[in-house]
Design a protein around this motif. Structure first.
Motif, PDB file in Angstrom:
ATOM      1  N   GLY A  46      -7.080  -7.648  -4.534  1.00  0.00           N
ATOM      2  CA  GLY A  46      -7.461  -6.244  -4.382  1.00  0.00           C
ATOM      3  C   GLY A  46      -6.423  -5.274  -4.903  1.00  0.00           C
ATOM      4  O   GLY A  46      -6.754  -4.291  -5.574  1.00  0.00           O
ATOM      5  N   HIS A  47      -5.155  -5.523  -4.592  1.00  0.00           N
ATOM      6  CA  HIS A  47      -4.140  -4.554  -4.996  1.00  0.00           C
ATOM      7  C   HIS A  47      -3.772  -4.692  -6.466  1.00  0.00           C
ATOM      8  O   HIS A  47      -3.496  -3.700  -7.137  1.00  0.00           O
ATOM      9  CB  HIS A  47      -2.905  -4.666  -4.099  1.00  0.00           C
ATOM     10  CG  HIS A  47      -3.187  -4.193  -2.709  1.00  0.00           C
ATOM     11  ND1 HIS A  47      -2.449  -4.585  -1.617  1.00  0.00           N
ATOM     12  CD2 HIS A  47      -4.138  -3.354  -2.222  1.00  0.00           C
ATOM     13  CE1 HIS A  47      -2.937  -4.007  -0.530  1.00  0.00           C
ATOM     14  NE2 HIS A  47      -3.958  -3.263  -0.876  1.00  0.00           N
ATOM     15  N   VAL A  48      -3.774  -5.928  -6.978  1.00  0.00           N
ATOM     16  CA  VAL A  48      -3.578  -6.115  -8.431  1.00  0.00           C
ATOM     17  C   VAL A  48      -4.662  -5.325  -9.163  1.00  0.00           C
ATOM     18  O   VAL A  48      -4.385  -4.559 -10.091  1.00  0.00           O
ATOM     19  CB  VAL A  48      -3.668  -7.616  -8.811  1.00  0.00           C
ATOM     20  CG1 VAL A  48      -3.907  -7.791 -10.306  1.00  0.00           C
ATOM     21  CG2 VAL A  48      -2.413  -8.358  -8.382  1.00  0.00           C
ATOM     22  N   SER A  49      -5.900  -5.480  -8.692  1.00  0.00           N
ATOM     23  CA  SER A  49      -7.033  -4.830  -9.360  1.00  0.00           C
ATOM     24  C   SER A  49      -6.993  -3.318  -9.225  1.00  0.00           C
ATOM     25  O   SER A  49      -7.494  -2.606 -10.093  1.00  0.00           O
ATOM     26  CB  SER A  49      -8.353  -5.348  -8.792  1.00  0.00           C
ATOM     27  OG  SER A  49      -8.398  -6.751  -8.878  1.00  0.00           O
ATOM     28  N   ALA A  50      -6.414  -2.835  -8.137  1.00  0.00           N
ATOM     29  CA  ALA A  50      -6.292  -1.379  -7.985  1.00  0.00           C
ATOM     30  C   ALA A  50      -5.459  -0.815  -9.139  1.00  0.00           C
ATOM     31  O   ALA A  50      -5.682   0.304  -9.600  1.00  0.00           O
ATOM     32  CB  ALA A  50      -5.646  -1.031  -6.647  1.00  0.00           C
ATOM     33  N   VAL A  51      -4.514  -1.617  -9.617  1.00  0.00           N
ATOM     34  CA  VAL A  51      -3.677  -1.195 -10.749  1.00  0.00           C
ATOM     35  C   VAL A  51      -4.374  -1.492 -12.084  1.00  0.00           C
ATOM     36  O   VAL A  51      -4.518  -0.635 -12.945  1.00  0.00           O
ATOM     37  CB  VAL A  51      -2.297  -1.909 -10.704  1.00  0.00           C
ATOM     38  CG1 VAL A  51      -1.507  -1.653 -11.983  1.00  0.00           C
ATOM     39  CG2 VAL A  51      -1.501  -1.446  -9.490  1.00  0.00           C
TER      40      VAL A  51
END
Lengths: 320, 361
Positions: free
Chosen positions: B192-197
């Motif tokens: 989720g957080h990788v994808s937020a970037v």
């Protein structure tokens, strides 16, 4: 660490395991509870307290959770050369104040000054003694615990750990979290006076609730079920834990006690705890169960189940 | 607490569990590739809510776990020098190198400090002008932009005693390596957080090329359960694709500003992943423009290559081929107090999570 302590000290000194917060000793016809602890907290001053306050409250609480009435403390200081006298005075004043609050006397002590860099500013060791009524002797060992007994705590988890973490790392939290450091003996005495069915007590210091629950499961050989939804955690502490990846169940407290009470008295115990300022957020958080022996099971907030294992090492913040 | 309580609502999660049970008509193997997901899945007891036909595997999503031991050995070599301060994320200090760890070096007097971000490490450099400060840059696309911004700040402020030893990695090449390596998966729970970037589109090659579905999800139990339901639906309909469950944080194209900083400062390189070996173009190295901040080239050290403990199954565990229970060292020789492999060190490592949050079933 437990293995090292056992091999190095316990066996050598002829002490009997499991070690409890206080040693219970016979002195003529009286039973004495005797305890000692060293305090090396960094930083020395943190929101809600300091090393001196910790040193008094920690030792008072070790006696109180054994069911004893704390009476006398000793205080020894190892001071690094050049330590500011103004800070030492603040710490001493704090210790005197907490001793007065707890109704104990600091009756003896020692002071050593060591060269620069031979200790980290200041270390304090306090020992304490108190009288233990014979009818409360079972409280340390948990020998009267039965299936169905309820587990209570007197308030929110992790406040002390977050307060110290914030001070240590200069984390300027928007909401200042104060350490819960406090002497619990008056609150505990109020419970013990009214309820003769307290079957176990421990203070929830390093290792947090998870540490004590695992200790309890190991001592009794029973299972323990905890309801995550009932465990109080203040919002700012929850926020810090969510951000940094810490688990409040494993975080240190300095003003919290776990009690095991018989099923029929649990609500009365809860009511007495809640009537004390140090227990206004008390809760029944779980019970002793006959299955999953030697394990602590958590009913998670989301309806799942998992095991709460022994804490190991320090919690480290998440990277991403 | 907003964004937490509503995604931990028991009724909602029980509803999702019911829908999953009704939809799961065959066997499914889903892999997550994010240490945060590893921890969240076990913390909330997600496996206990799923039928036995659904198997959740943990992949190489823990940045500490995939960091090679020679990276640790280099840091240890640096820490032996009195003119160097290592300012590092916390859980790196317990990772075993070939002979010792940063934690043990710290106990022996080495100047190793735990920081919460690269900016803290830069501040350490500002306050200790007579020393060189090295920040081990680990983490995936979530963390790398933070390092990039810090390097730009150091450049702007003329700091000349601050260095990065980069072990930053990017996820998609590792996911491709997993599939090519033989992991039999029905879908990926995407970070989720990788994808937020990065945006979700970086994973679109996986359903297109490998017929394996992807759902980008968050870290709350309702997010994870919802993502599992979405993956089951993709498999049941035979329509693998890339979907976003974590709509409150993730878009198709990501955080353009973060990506700009990342791409200004870093470029792809071949890099070693513990358990995988070399994966081409899967690492991030400082661009030449910022070369003066690169510890490896500016302060070269030599370390010898050592073999990992032959019994340690971290490699197969990271590739989703084995679980921690399959490892002969798990719980016996290898535990959080005495970790043998990196998977046991980090709170987001598979072995550490299994140890702490063992499934009650």
């Amino acid at each position: 660490m437990h293995e090292i302590i056992s091999r190095m000290f316990t066996v050598r000194f002829g002490m009997s395991e499991p070690l409890t917060d206080s040693a219970l000793l016979k002195l003529g016809s009286e039973r004495l509870a005797f305890t000692t602890d060293s305090y090396v907290v960094d930083p020395l001053f943190f929101p809600g307290g300091n090393i001196g306050k910790l040193a008094v409250c920690g030792t008072v609480n070790d006696l109180a959770v054994a069911g004893a009435t704390p009476l006398y403390l000793s205080a020894s200081f190892i001071i690094e050369e050049g330590f500011p006298l103004g800070d030492l005075e603040k710490i001493a004043v704090s210790m005197a104040e907490e001793a007065m609050k707890a109704g104990v006397k600091i009756v003896t002590g020692d002071t050593k000054v060591v060269e620069k860099n031979k200790c980290d500013c200041l270390f304090i060791t306090t020992s304490g003694a108190g009288i233990l009524p014979p009818e409360r002797e079972h409280i340390s060992s948990g020998t009267r615990i039965q299936f169905g007994d309820k587990i209570l705590i007197n308030g929110s988890m992790g406040n002390h750990a977050v307060a110290v973490l914030g001070a240590r790392n200069n984390l300027n939290f928007t909401t200042t979290v104060l350490s819960d450091c406090a002497p619990l003996n008056h609150m505990i005495e109020a419970v013990l006076k009214e309820c003769n069915d307290i079957r176990f007590m421990r203070d929830l210091t390093r290792g947090g609730l998870a540490g004590v629950l695992n200790e309890l499961a190991a001592i009794t050989g029973t299972g323990i079920m905890i309801d995550e939804e009932t465990v109080p955690v203040d919002d700012p502490v929850k926020g810090v834990c969510e951000m940094l990846g810490f688990d409040p169940l494993y975080m240190a407290n300095e003003g919290k006690v776990l009690l095991v009470a018989g099923e029929s008295t649990a609500l009365k115990v809860l009511s007495i705890l809640k009537s004390d300022p140090l227990g206004k957020n008390s809760a029944i958080v779980g019970e002793i169960i006959p299955d999953k022996r030697n394990h602590v099971i958590l009913n998670t907030v989301s309806g799942g189940k998992r095991i709460i294992d022994l804490p190991s090492g320090i919690q480290l913040p998440r990277i991403c | 607490m907003k964004y937490i309580d509503e995604y931990r609502d028991r009724d909602l999660i029980m509803k999702l569990a019911g829908q999953i049970r009704r939809s799961a008509g065959r066997n499914y193997k889903f892999m997550e590739v994010c240490g945060g997901h590893t921890a969240a899945i076990h913390r909330f007891g997600i496996p206990s809510l799923l039928p036995d036909v659904i198997k959740l595997l943990s992949g190489p999503g823990c940045p500490v776990c995939v960091t090679s031991s020679d990276f640790i050995d280099k840091l240890i070599k640096y820490s032996e020098r009195e003119d160097i301060i290592i300012a590092t994320f916390g859980d790196l200090i317990r990772v075993p190198g070939s002979e010792t760890s940063l934690e043990k070096m710290k106990a022996g007097g080495a100047d190793i400090r735990i920081v919460f971000s690269a900016l803290d490490a830069l501040q350490t450099a500002r306050l200790n002008k007579d020393k060189k400060v090295i920040f081990p840059g680990i983490g995936f696309e979530t963390t790398a932009p933070g390092t990039a911004v810090t390097v730009k700040k150091a450049e702007r402020d003329g700091i000349n005693n601050f260095y990065i030893l980069s072990a930053h990695k990017i996820m998609p090449p590792a996911m491709e390596a997993l599939i090519k390596d033989g992991a039999q998966l029905n879908g990926f729970i995407c970070p989720g957080h990788v994808s937020a970037v990065t945006g979700s589109l970086i994973f679109s090659f996986i359903p297109e090329k490998y017929n394996t579905g992807c759902v980008v999800t968050g870290f709350e139990p309702a997010d994870i359960m919802h993502a599992i339901l979405m993956l089951i639906d993709q498999v049941n309909r035979g329509r693998p694709g890339i979907e976003i469950q974590y709509r409150r944080a993730v878009t198709e194209h990501g955080n353009m500003l973060a990506l700009k900083h990342l791409n200004d400062v870093f470029e792809p390189c071949d890099t070693l992943w513990r358990g995988f070996g070399m994966i081409p173009s899967s690492g991030l190295v400082l661009k030449e423009k910022y070369g003066r901040f690169d510890a490896e080239s500016r302060i070269p050290v030599t370390v010898s290559t050592h073999e990992e403990n032959k019994l340690c199954l971290c490699g197969e565990i990271l590739r989703g081929l084995k679980t921690p229970d399959d490892c002969p060292l798990f719980r016996k020789t290898c535990n959080p107090e005495n970790p043998v492999g990196a998977c046991m060190v980090s709170p987001e490592g598979s072995c550490n999570t299994w140890y702490k949050y063992a499934d009650v079933r």
